[in-house]
Motif scaffolding. Structure first.
Motif, short mmCIF file in Angstrom:
data_model
loop_
_atom_site.label_atom_id
_atom_site.label_comp_id
_atom_site.label_asym_id
_atom_site.label_seq_id
_atom_site.Cartn_x
_atom_site.Cartn_y
_atom_site.Cartn_z
N GLY A 28 78.48 7.60 21.13
CA GLY A 28 79.19 8.06 19.79
C GLY A 28 78.43 9.34 19.50
N ASP A 52 82.32 9.57 23.37
CA ASP A 52 82.84 9.27 21.91
C ASP A 52 84.16 9.02 21.96
OD1 ASP A 52 81.36 10.13 18.90
OD2 ASP A 52 83.59 9.77 18.97
N GLN A 53 84.73 8.31 21.00
CA GLN A 53 86.18 8.04 20.92
C GLN A 53 86.99 9.03 20.31
OE1 GLN A 53 86.29 4.48 19.00
NE2 GLN A 53 85.67 5.40 17.02
N LEU A 80 83.06 2.84 23.36
CA LEU A 80 81.89 2.19 23.97
C LEU A 80 82.21 0.76 24.61
CD1 LEU A 80 80.12 -0.15 22.22
CD2 LEU A 80 79.96 1.87 20.72
N ARG A 96 72.94 7.43 17.45
CA ARG A 96 72.53 7.83 15.80
C ARG A 96 73.78 7.69 15.15
NH1 ARG A 96 70.30 13.61 14.19
NH2 ARG A 96 72.44 14.00 14.23
N GLN A 102 80.34 -0.68 14.06
CA GLN A 102 80.47 -1.60 15.09
C GLN A 102 80.92 -2.96 14.39
OE1 GLN A 102 81.64 -0.06 17.74
NE2 GLN A 102 80.55 1.70 16.79
C1 LIG Z 1 78.63 9.52 12.21
S1 LIG Z 1 79.15 9.61 13.66
C2 LIG Z 1 77.61 10.21 14.28
C3 LIG Z 1 77.75 11.30 15.57
C4 LIG Z 1 76.38 11.40 16.17
N1 LIG Z 1 75.81 10.47 16.81
C5 LIG Z 1 75.37 12.32 14.96
O1 LIG Z 1 74.44 11.31 14.82
O2 LIG Z 1 75.35 13.35 14.77
C6 LIG Z 1 79.64 8.34 14.42
C7 LIG Z 1 80.41 8.58 15.78
O3 LIG Z 1 80.56 7.23 16.36
C8 LIG Z 1 81.78 7.22 16.98
N2 LIG Z 1 82.16 5.95 17.19
C9 LIG Z 1 82.24 5.05 16.48
N3 LIG Z 1 82.66 3.98 17.03
C10 LIG Z 1 82.79 4.07 18.51
C11 LIG Z 1 83.27 3.37 19.45
N4 LIG Z 1 83.45 1.96 19.38
N5 LIG Z 1 83.16 4.15 20.69
C12 LIG Z 1 83.12 5.46 20.81
N6 LIG Z 1 82.47 6.12 19.75
C13 LIG Z 1 82.48 5.52 18.47
C14 LIG Z 1 82.60 8.21 16.11
O4 LIG Z 1 83.84 8.72 16.64
C15 LIG Z 1 81.86 9.15 15.45
O5 LIG Z 1 81.98 10.40 16.31
#
Ligand SMILES: C[S@@+](CC[C@H](N)C(=O)[O-])C[C@H]1O[C@@H](n2cnc3c(N)ncnc32)[C@H](O)[C@@H]1O
Length: 250
Positions: A28, A52-53, A80, A96, A102
């Motif tokens: 993510g 990331d999705q 993920l 993070r 989830q």
């Molecule tokens: C609040 S953002 C945080 C981004 C980064 N980790 C940061 O702290 O700057 C949450 C991210 O998780 C990704 N995300 C959420 N569920 C996901 C999943 N099941 N598979 C892949 N990515 C996911 C979202 O697309 C988003 O970009």
């Protein structure tokens, strides 16, 4: 620029012994801020894969400059729960602000654990801003802005209290929790705090969930009004609580 010693994420990653030569997955990864930190920690002999999705966020991640001596992160669009086996195995898996979104965080950690080498670590940082804002004197506009975010996230089914659940989540997923920490993120009047910009990025979701109208938010002037409130209010303000967990695959 040297890595910030005061930054919660950097300290969490360093204390988890993320270092030169390691192969790390950033789950993510969004626009790649954590991937960038990891790339500097693992250096050019290491490797960072961000997944990331959201394609739009990955496009921003790919544009980040790579400092000299850092690894070149690779960014892949996928969920993920559908990571290709071709990704291989990792020394560390990091995330993070991602587990809180989830629907079943234990299932997510179990799925990720399959990509972790035996003895490898998972390092996750999650946030709970229902404990804040905290201050001796009121910061009414800050409180209002944070409530918009909390209500938006609650509508979306996020676990706003995931910090308190991290020990259980990682234990139930079969990992050994080695470190669990929480830290108040404090703002002084002179520290930049982009709460207004966060609200701007979330505005379509805030409106779609009926949390507030565009008129109530007044996004064009919001950041300036928040900055003025901090400048004009004596005292410090705690805007968020960060939680960190380090858990090892046996
Ligand atoms: C609040 S953002 C945080 C981004 C980064 N980790 C940061 O702290 O700057 C949450 C991210 O998780 C990704 N995300 C959420 N569920 C996901 C999943 N099941 N598979 C892949 N990515 C996911 C979202 O697309 C988003 O970009």
């Amino acid at each position: 620029m040297p890595l910030s010693k005061t930054d919660f994420t950097t300290r969490l990653l360093q204390d988890a012994q993320i270092g030169p030569g390691m192969r790390v997955l950033d789950v993510g990864c969004g626009s790649g801020e954590v991937s960038g930190l990891l790339a500097r920690l693992v250096e050019q002999d290491g490797a960072v894969v961000g997944i990331d999705q959201a394609e739009a966020a990955l496009a921003l991640a790919r544009e980040r400059p790579v400092p000299k001596g850092a690894a070149h992160p690779e960014f892949i669009a996928c969920d993920l729960h559908a990571l290709p086996a071709s990704l291989g195995l990792f020394d560390a898996i990091v995330g993070r602000r991602v587990l809180m979104y989830q629907p079943d965080a234990v299932r997510a950690v179990r799925a990720l654990g399959k990509l972790l080498l035996p003895g490898g670590v998972m390092v996750f940082q999650e946030h709970d801003n229902t404990l804040t804002p905290a201050s001796l004197v009121p910061f009414p506009l800050h409180r209002k802005a944070q409530l918009w975010l909390q209500r938006m996230l609650a509508h979306e089914g996020a676990d706003l209290h995931i910090g308190f659940n991290l020990q259980r989540i990682f234990s139930e997923a079969g990992l050994a929790v080695e470190d669990l920490r929480a830290e108040a993120l404090l703002q002084t009047p002179d520290m930049p705090y982009a709460l207004g910009e966060i609200i701007r990025a979330c505005l379509p979701r805030i409106i779609a969930h009926g949390v507030a109208t565009a008129r109530q938010v007044g996004v064009e002037t919001l950041q300036a009004r928040l900055d003025a409130e901090r400048r004009e209010t004596p005292g410090v303000y705690i805007g968020d609580m960060a939680f960190g967990v380090v858990a090892r695959k046996r």
